[in-house]
Scaffold this motif. Structure first.
Motif, PDB file in Angstrom:
ATOM      1  N   ASP A 157     -17.170 -26.629 -19.105  1.00  0.00           N
ATOM      2  CA  ASP A 157     -18.190 -25.771 -19.712  1.00  0.00           C
ATOM      3  C   ASP A 157     -17.704 -24.332 -19.853  1.00  0.00           C
ATOM      4  O   ASP A 157     -18.050 -23.638 -20.807  1.00  0.00           O
ATOM      5  CB  ASP A 157     -19.459 -25.803 -18.860  1.00  0.00           C
ATOM      6  N   SER A 158     -16.888 -23.889 -18.917  1.00  0.00           N
ATOM      7  CA  SER A 158     -16.453 -22.493 -18.898  1.00  0.00           C
ATOM      8  C   SER A 158     -15.531 -22.131 -20.061  1.00  0.00           C
ATOM      9  O   SER A 158     -15.333 -20.946 -20.340  1.00  0.00           O
ATOM     10  CB  SER A 158     -15.752 -22.179 -17.577  1.00  0.00           C
ATOM     11  N   VAL A 159     -14.964 -23.135 -20.726  1.00  0.00           N
ATOM     12  CA  VAL A 159     -14.023 -22.838 -21.815  1.00  0.00           C
ATOM     13  C   VAL A 159     -14.499 -23.336 -23.176  1.00  0.00           C
ATOM     14  O   VAL A 159     -13.841 -23.083 -24.192  1.00  0.00           O
ATOM     15  CB  VAL A 159     -12.623 -23.419 -21.518  1.00  0.00           C
ATOM     16  N   LYS A 160     -15.627 -24.027 -23.206  1.00  0.00           N
ATOM     17  CA  LYS A 160     -16.130 -24.548 -24.479  1.00  0.00           C
ATOM     18  C   LYS A 160     -16.352 -23.429 -25.475  1.00  0.00           C
ATOM     19  O   LYS A 160     -16.905 -22.385 -25.139  1.00  0.00           O
ATOM     20  CB  LYS A 160     -17.450 -25.305 -24.250  1.00  0.00           C
ATOM     21  N   GLY A 161     -15.892 -23.652 -26.690  1.00  0.00           N
ATOM     22  CA  GLY A 161     -16.044 -22.663 -27.740  1.00  0.00           C
ATOM     23  C   GLY A 161     -14.925 -21.626 -27.768  1.00  0.00           C
ATOM     24  O   GLY A 161     -14.827 -20.853 -28.726  1.00  0.00           O
ATOM     25  N   ARG A 162     -14.114 -21.591 -26.717  1.00  0.00           N
ATOM     26  CA  ARG A 162     -13.013 -20.619 -26.663  1.00  0.00           C
ATOM     27  C   ARG A 162     -11.649 -21.291 -26.678  1.00  0.00           C
ATOM     28  O   ARG A 162     -10.694 -20.756 -27.246  1.00  0.00           O
ATOM     29  CB  ARG A 162     -13.131 -19.759 -25.401  1.00  0.00           C
ATOM     30  N   PHE A 163     -11.534 -22.457 -26.061  1.00  0.00           N
ATOM     31  CA  PHE A 163     -10.264 -23.173 -25.965  1.00  0.00           C
ATOM     32  C   PHE A 163     -10.306 -24.409 -26.862  1.00  0.00           C
ATOM     33  O   PHE A 163     -11.351 -25.042 -27.015  1.00  0.00           O
ATOM     34  CB  PHE A 163      -9.985 -23.631 -24.536  1.00  0.00           C
ATOM     35  N   THR A 164      -9.153 -24.761 -27.412  1.00  0.00           N
ATOM     36  CA  THR A 164      -9.032 -25.969 -28.221  1.00  0.00           C
ATOM     37  C   THR A 164      -7.798 -26.745 -27.793  1.00  0.00           C
ATOM     38  O   THR A 164      -6.682 -26.205 -27.793  1.00  0.00           O
ATOM     39  CB  THR A 164      -8.924 -25.634 -29.711  1.00  0.00           C
ATOM     40  N   ILE A 165      -8.000 -28.003 -27.432  1.00  0.00           N
ATOM     41  CA  ILE A 165      -6.890 -28.870 -27.045  1.00  0.00           C
ATOM     42  C   ILE A 165      -6.509 -29.736 -28.240  1.00  0.00           C
ATOM     43  O   ILE A 165      -7.367 -30.167 -29.018  1.00  0.00           O
ATOM     44  CB  ILE A 165      -7.269 -29.738 -25.823  1.00  0.00           C
ATOM     45  N   GLY A 184       3.742 -26.229 -14.160  1.00  0.00           N
ATOM     46  CA  GLY A 184       2.752 -25.159 -14.273  1.00  0.00           C
ATOM     47  C   GLY A 184       3.292 -23.934 -14.984  1.00  0.00           C
ATOM     48  O   GLY A 184       4.489 -23.639 -14.947  1.00  0.00           O
ATOM     49  N   THR A 185       2.384 -23.231 -15.633  1.00  0.00           N
ATOM     50  CA  THR A 185       2.726 -21.974 -16.294  1.00  0.00           C
ATOM     51  C   THR A 185       1.623 -20.956 -15.981  1.00  0.00           C
ATOM     52  O   THR A 185       0.436 -21.276 -16.035  1.00  0.00           O
ATOM     53  CB  THR A 185       2.916 -22.151 -17.815  1.00  0.00           C
ATOM     54  N   GLN A 186       2.033 -19.753 -15.631  1.00  0.00           N
ATOM     55  CA  GLN A 186       1.077 -18.728 -15.206  1.00  0.00           C
ATOM     56  C   GLN A 186       0.427 -18.065 -16.418  1.00  0.00           C
ATOM     57  O   GLN A 186       1.110 -17.636 -17.356  1.00  0.00           O
ATOM     58  CB  GLN A 186       1.782 -17.659 -14.372  1.00  0.00           C
ATOM     59  N   VAL A 187      -0.884 -17.974 -16.377  1.00  0.00           N
ATOM     60  CA  VAL A 187      -1.650 -17.216 -17.369  1.00  0.00           C
ATOM     61  C   VAL A 187      -2.387 -16.111 -16.620  1.00  0.00           C
ATOM     62  O   VAL A 187      -3.129 -16.389 -15.680  1.00  0.00           O
ATOM     63  CB  VAL A 187      -2.649 -18.113 -18.115  1.00  0.00           C
ATOM     64  N   THR A 188      -2.147 -14.884 -17.027  1.00  0.00           N
ATOM     65  CA  THR A 188      -2.801 -13.738 -16.397  1.00  0.00           C
ATOM     66  C   THR A 188      -3.529 -12.937 -17.468  1.00  0.00           C
ATOM     67  O   THR A 188      -2.919 -12.538 -18.463  1.00  0.00           O
ATOM     68  CB  THR A 188      -1.786 -12.843 -15.685  1.00  0.00           C
ATOM     69  N   VAL A 189      -4.821 -12.731 -17.254  1.00  0.00           N
ATOM     70  CA  VAL A 189      -5.646 -11.985 -18.213  1.00  0.00           C
ATOM     71  C   VAL A 189      -6.096 -10.695 -17.529  1.00  0.00           C
ATOM     72  O   VAL A 189      -6.811 -10.739 -16.525  1.00  0.00           O
ATOM     73  CB  VAL A 189      -6.856 -12.803 -18.670  1.00  0.00           C
ATOM     74  N   SER A 190      -5.672  -9.581 -18.059  1.00  0.00           N
ATOM     75  CA  SER A 190      -6.035  -8.295 -17.472  1.00  0.00           C
ATOM     76  C   SER A 190      -7.352  -7.800 -18.069  1.00  0.00           C
ATOM     77  O   SER A 190      -7.659  -8.078 -19.231  1.00  0.00           O
ATOM     78  CB  SER A 190      -4.934  -7.270 -17.729  1.00  0.00           C
ATOM     79  N   PRO A 191      -8.131  -7.060 -17.272  1.00  0.00           N
ATOM     80  CA  PRO A 191      -9.450  -6.568 -17.756  1.00  0.00           C
ATOM     81  C   PRO A 191      -9.308  -5.610 -18.929  1.00  0.00           C
ATOM     82  O   PRO A 191      -8.281  -4.962 -19.074  1.00  0.00           O
ATOM     83  CB  PRO A 191     -10.040  -5.873 -16.520  1.00  0.00           C
ATOM     84  N   LYS A 217     -10.640 -14.376 -20.795  1.00  0.00           N
ATOM     85  CA  LYS A 217     -11.349 -13.549 -19.826  1.00  0.00           C
ATOM     86  C   LYS A 217     -10.510 -13.456 -18.549  1.00  0.00           C
ATOM     87  O   LYS A 217      -9.712 -14.351 -18.255  1.00  0.00           O
ATOM     88  CB  LYS A 217     -12.699 -14.187 -19.488  1.00  0.00           C
ATOM     89  N   PRO A 218     -10.713 -12.412 -17.749  1.00  0.00           N
ATOM     90  CA  PRO A 218      -9.965 -12.309 -16.483  1.00  0.00           C
ATOM     91  C   PRO A 218     -10.125 -13.539 -15.600  1.00  0.00           C
ATOM     92  O   PRO A 218      -9.179 -13.921 -14.888  1.00  0.00           O
ATOM     93  CB  PRO A 218     -10.561 -11.062 -15.839  1.00  0.00           C
ATOM     94  N   GLU A 219     -11.283 -14.172 -15.662  1.00  0.00           N
ATOM     95  CA  GLU A 219     -11.500 -15.364 -14.829  1.00  0.00           C
ATOM     96  C   GLU A 219     -10.724 -16.586 -15.319  1.00  0.00           C
ATOM     97  O   GLU A 219     -10.718 -17.623 -14.655  1.00  0.00           O
ATOM     98  CB  GLU A 219     -13.001 -15.702 -14.730  1.00  0.00           C
ATOM     99  N   GLY A 221      -9.865 -10.745 -24.101  1.00  0.00           N
ATOM    100  CA  GLY A 221     -10.162 -10.844 -25.525  1.00  0.00           C
ATOM    101  C   GLY A 221      -9.015 -11.366 -26.346  1.00  0.00           C
ATOM    102  O   GLY A 221      -9.189 -11.698 -27.521  1.00  0.00           O
ATOM    103  N   GLY A 222      -7.844 -11.430 -25.750  1.00  0.00           N
ATOM    104  CA  GLY A 222      -6.661 -11.896 -26.459  1.00  0.00           C
ATOM    105  C   GLY A 222      -6.533 -13.400 -26.478  1.00  0.00           C
ATOM    106  O   GLY A 222      -7.426 -14.130 -26.017  1.00  0.00           O
ATOM    107  N   SER A 223      -5.407 -13.862 -27.007  1.00  0.00           N
ATOM    108  CA  SER A 223      -5.166 -15.300 -27.171  1.00  0.00           C
ATOM    109  C   SER A 223      -3.785 -15.680 -26.661  1.00  0.00           C
ATOM    110  O   SER A 223      -2.860 -14.872 -26.657  1.00  0.00           O
ATOM    111  CB  SER A 223      -5.259 -15.678 -28.654  1.00  0.00           C
TER     112      SER A 223
END
Length: 120
Positions: A61-69, A113-120, A85-87, A15-17
């Motif tokens: 499709d998995s990021v549409k509406g949530r991510f902005t480039i 590369g940079t690591q992004v980790t999303v916890s549940p 999301k965790p995924e 849910g974070g950014s």
């Protein structure tokens, strides 16, 4: 030489950014298309979003509406990631098609590369 350096990754709760930045440096005449890709262990690198020099964008499709480039007029590109999301957990890579001179030939470069980790 050309370098792409990503920054802004980290650990965030679902849910974070996060906001990723890709900074290009070196022998650059101009930059054509830039994009963000991501990869998890055992899987192929996948497209997240791309942006052309004219500002046209395309998203998975998995990021549409949530991510902005976005990109600035210099040599930087950004990825604003909301409602994570965790995924979305992955290593995120910056890619750029760079013209080093006026020859009309561009070369593709990748960041480290940079690591992004999303916890549940």
């Amino acid at each position: 030489q050309v370098q792409l350096v990503e920054s802004g990754g980290g650990l965030v709760q679902a849910g974070g950014s996060l906001r990723l930045t890709c900074a290009a440096s070196g022998s650059i005449f101009s930059i054509h298309t830039m994009g963000w890709y991501r990869q998890t262990p055992g899987k192929q690198r996948e497209l997240v979003a791309v942006i052309t020099s004219s500002g046209s964008t395309n998203y998975a499709d998995s990021v549409k509406g949530r991510f902005t480039i976005s990109r600035d007029n210099a040599k930087s590109m950004f990825l604003q990631m909301n409602t994570l999301k965790p995924e979305d957990t992955a290593v995120y890579y910056c890619n750029a098609e760079i013209f080093r001179d006026r020859s009309g030939v561009y070369y593709a470069y990748w960041g480290q590369g940079t690591q992004v980790t999303v916890s549940p």
